[in-house]
Design a protein around this motif. Structure first.
Motif, PDB file in Angstrom:
ATOM      1  N   LEU A 189       0.848  -1.199   0.000  1.00 45.17           N
ATOM      2  CA  LEU A 189       0.000   0.000   0.000  1.00 45.17           C
ATOM      3  C   LEU A 189       0.880   1.244   0.000  1.00 45.17           C
ATOM      4  O   LEU A 189       1.958   1.248   0.582  1.00 45.17           O
ATOM      5  N   GLY A 200      -9.628   4.243  -1.415  1.00 50.52           N
ATOM      6  CA  GLY A 200      -9.749   2.798  -1.422  1.00 50.52           C
ATOM      7  C   GLY A 200      -8.409   2.100  -1.484  1.00 50.52           C
ATOM      8  O   GLY A 200      -7.414   2.667  -1.940  1.00 50.52           O
ATOM      9  N   GLU A 222     -14.248  -0.444  -9.214  1.00 48.00           N
ATOM     10  CA  GLU A 222     -15.505  -1.178  -9.146  1.00 48.00           C
ATOM     11  C   GLU A 222     -16.658  -0.192  -8.911  1.00 48.00           C
ATOM     12  O   GLU A 222     -17.749  -0.366  -9.438  1.00 48.00           O
TER      13      GLU A 222
HETATM   14  N1  LIG Z   1      -2.811  -4.606  -1.217  1.00 47.52           N
HETATM   15  C1  LIG Z   1      -3.596  -4.975  -2.236  1.00 47.52           C
HETATM   16  N2  LIG Z   1      -3.059  -5.540  -3.335  1.00 47.52           N
HETATM   17  C2  LIG Z   1      -3.840  -5.892  -4.372  1.00 47.52           C
HETATM   18  N3  LIG Z   1      -5.160  -5.709  -4.413  1.00 47.52           N
HETATM   19  C3  LIG Z   1      -5.749  -5.147  -3.358  1.00 47.52           C
HETATM   20  C4  LIG Z   1      -5.006  -4.737  -2.212  1.00 47.52           C
HETATM   21  N4  LIG Z   1      -5.845  -4.216  -1.314  1.00 47.52           N
HETATM   22  C5  LIG Z   1      -7.066  -4.296  -1.867  1.00 47.52           C
HETATM   23  N5  LIG Z   1      -7.027  -4.846  -3.091  1.00 47.52           N
HETATM   24  C6  LIG Z   1      -8.151  -5.091  -3.999  1.00 47.52           C
HETATM   25  O1  LIG Z   1      -9.024  -3.995  -3.897  1.00 47.52           O
HETATM   26  C7  LIG Z   1     -10.307  -4.442  -3.474  1.00 47.52           C
HETATM   27  C8  LIG Z   1     -10.900  -3.467  -2.505  1.00 47.52           C
HETATM   28  O2  LIG Z   1     -11.051  -2.287  -3.141  1.00 47.52           O
HETATM   29  P1  LIG Z   1     -11.553  -0.984  -2.389  1.00 47.52           P
HETATM   30  O3  LIG Z   1     -13.011  -0.831  -2.658  1.00 47.52           O
HETATM   31  O4  LIG Z   1     -11.092  -0.934  -0.977  1.00 47.52           O
HETATM   32  O5  LIG Z   1     -10.640   0.043  -3.164  1.00 47.52           O
HETATM   33  P2  LIG Z   1     -10.999   1.226  -4.130  1.00 47.52           P
HETATM   34  O6  LIG Z   1      -9.687   1.880  -4.424  1.00 47.52           O
HETATM   35  O7  LIG Z   1     -12.117   2.060  -3.548  1.00 47.52           O
HETATM   36  O8  LIG Z   1     -11.479   0.495  -5.439  1.00 47.52           O
HETATM   37  P3  LIG Z   1     -12.915   0.541  -6.145  1.00 47.52           P
HETATM   38  O9  LIG Z   1     -13.025   1.922  -6.720  1.00 47.52           O
HETATM   39  O10 LIG Z   1     -12.809  -0.540  -7.158  1.00 47.52           O
HETATM   40  O11 LIG Z   1     -13.929   0.263  -5.080  1.00 47.52           O
HETATM   41  C9  LIG Z   1     -10.067  -5.776  -2.825  1.00 47.52           C
HETATM   42  O12 LIG Z   1     -11.210  -6.595  -2.979  1.00 47.52           O
HETATM   43  C10 LIG Z   1      -8.880  -6.325  -3.552  1.00 47.52           C
HETATM   44  O13 LIG Z   1      -9.294  -7.050  -4.705  1.00 47.52           O
END
Ligand SMILES: Nc1ncnc2c1ncn2[C@@H]1O[C@H](COP(=O)(O)OP(=O)(O)OP(=O)(O)O)[C@@H](O)[C@H]1O
Length: 273
Positions: A189, A200, A222
């Protein structure tokens, strides 16, 4: 004292070679740290060294002694802080061209098209994804956290991996050449200061890998279906599949919305969180 002419005549080809090698090493070192947090720390070190030089010149002994102590123990602190960068740099040095040549894939399909098509399909169906494309720095250490694959890179396979409820949809896919070499991989991260509490982890992980390596990391959100790219410690959002294609090919792309910058401050795409 030697005059300039005899000095110039005493310079041998060995001196030229040494100067060339040292200049090249410094250039590669600066190019490597550019955009990484190491550059900011390097700036801090330069300031401290300047203060040390001034204290020495003005004979401010207490400041000089204190800074001397700081430098002695600071070396160990820097080794610990920059462990990921050092590891990446050593891996970078270890990748001699011969091994790179051996790794080149036999059949050169258009991986940029496969990836761009997959990103378009994922974005259209609102499926979250994170695709890390290996460049010079090996991503082997991140493969260990997921499942190793040896699969030809295709749009269908990428789309299948990220389909919700597929066993490998969580985490990142790692692409090496024309192959998918890992799925479900956990990326580091970002250490950047958080300016949005709704940030996220998917985007944070993409930026984290781009801070530690030279990988091109593509993210499909997503929540918003936005396509983003993390590269060189920077996260850019609102890209089109065509722009992704260009970036995979190594072509520069103009992007209006920059979400992350080299100071480590970044925020999420509008509408997320
Ligand atoms: N350290 C990591 N390495 C790879 N993938 C990760 C990691 N942490 C989370 N993810 C992926 O991100 C997903 C969670 O996304 P989250 O909703 O927290 O992030 P986001 O940046 O808001 O993305 P989104 O806009 O798609 O929701 C997890 O289900 C996983 O697939």
């Amino acid at each position: 004292m030697t005059d300039p002419l005899s000095f110039a005549l005493s310079v041998t080809w060995r001196d030229g070679l040494e100067i060339g090698i040292v200049a090249l090493v410094f250039y590669r070192l600066l190019a490597f740290v550019e955009g990484r947090r190491a550059l900011q720390v390097l700036g801090g070190v330069v300031v401290l060294l300047t203060v040390y030089g001034l204290a020495n010149w003005l004979r401010l002994t207490m400041i000089r002694e204190l800074l001397g102590l700081l430098f002695t123990y600071g070396v160990f602190a820097l080794l610990i802080i920059f462990q990921p960068e050092l590891r990446a740099a050593l891996a970078h040095i270890g990748q001699v061209p011969v091994t790179k040549l051996l790794r080149r894939e036999e059949s050169l399909g258009s991986r940029e098209d496969e990836i761009a098509d997959a990103v378009e399909r994922l974005s259209r169906s609102g499926v979250g994804a994170i695709i890390a494309i290996e460049r010079e720095v090996s991503l082997d250490e991140y493969l260990e956290s997921g499942s190793s694959l040896e699969a030809r890179l295709t749009t269908d396979l990428l789309a299948t991996i990220f389909t919700p409820y597929s066993p490998l949809h969580d985490g990142a896919v790692i692409v090496r050449g024309h192959q998918i070499v890992g799925a479900g991989c956990i990326l580091p991260l970002s250490q950047g200061s958080v300016s949005s509490r709704s940030m996220g982890t998917r985007h944070r992980a993409a930026l984290g890998l781009a801070e530690e390596t030279d990988a091109l990391v593509i993210v499909v959100s997503e929540e918003t279906a936005t396509i983003s790219v993390a590269e060189g410690g920077e996260l850019r959002s609102g890209l089109t599949p065509m722009q992704i294609r260009d970036l995979v090919l190594g072509n520069p792309v103009r992007v209006s919305e920059r979400l992350g910058d080299r100071t480590g401050e970044w925020r999420m795409p509008k509408g997320t969180g």
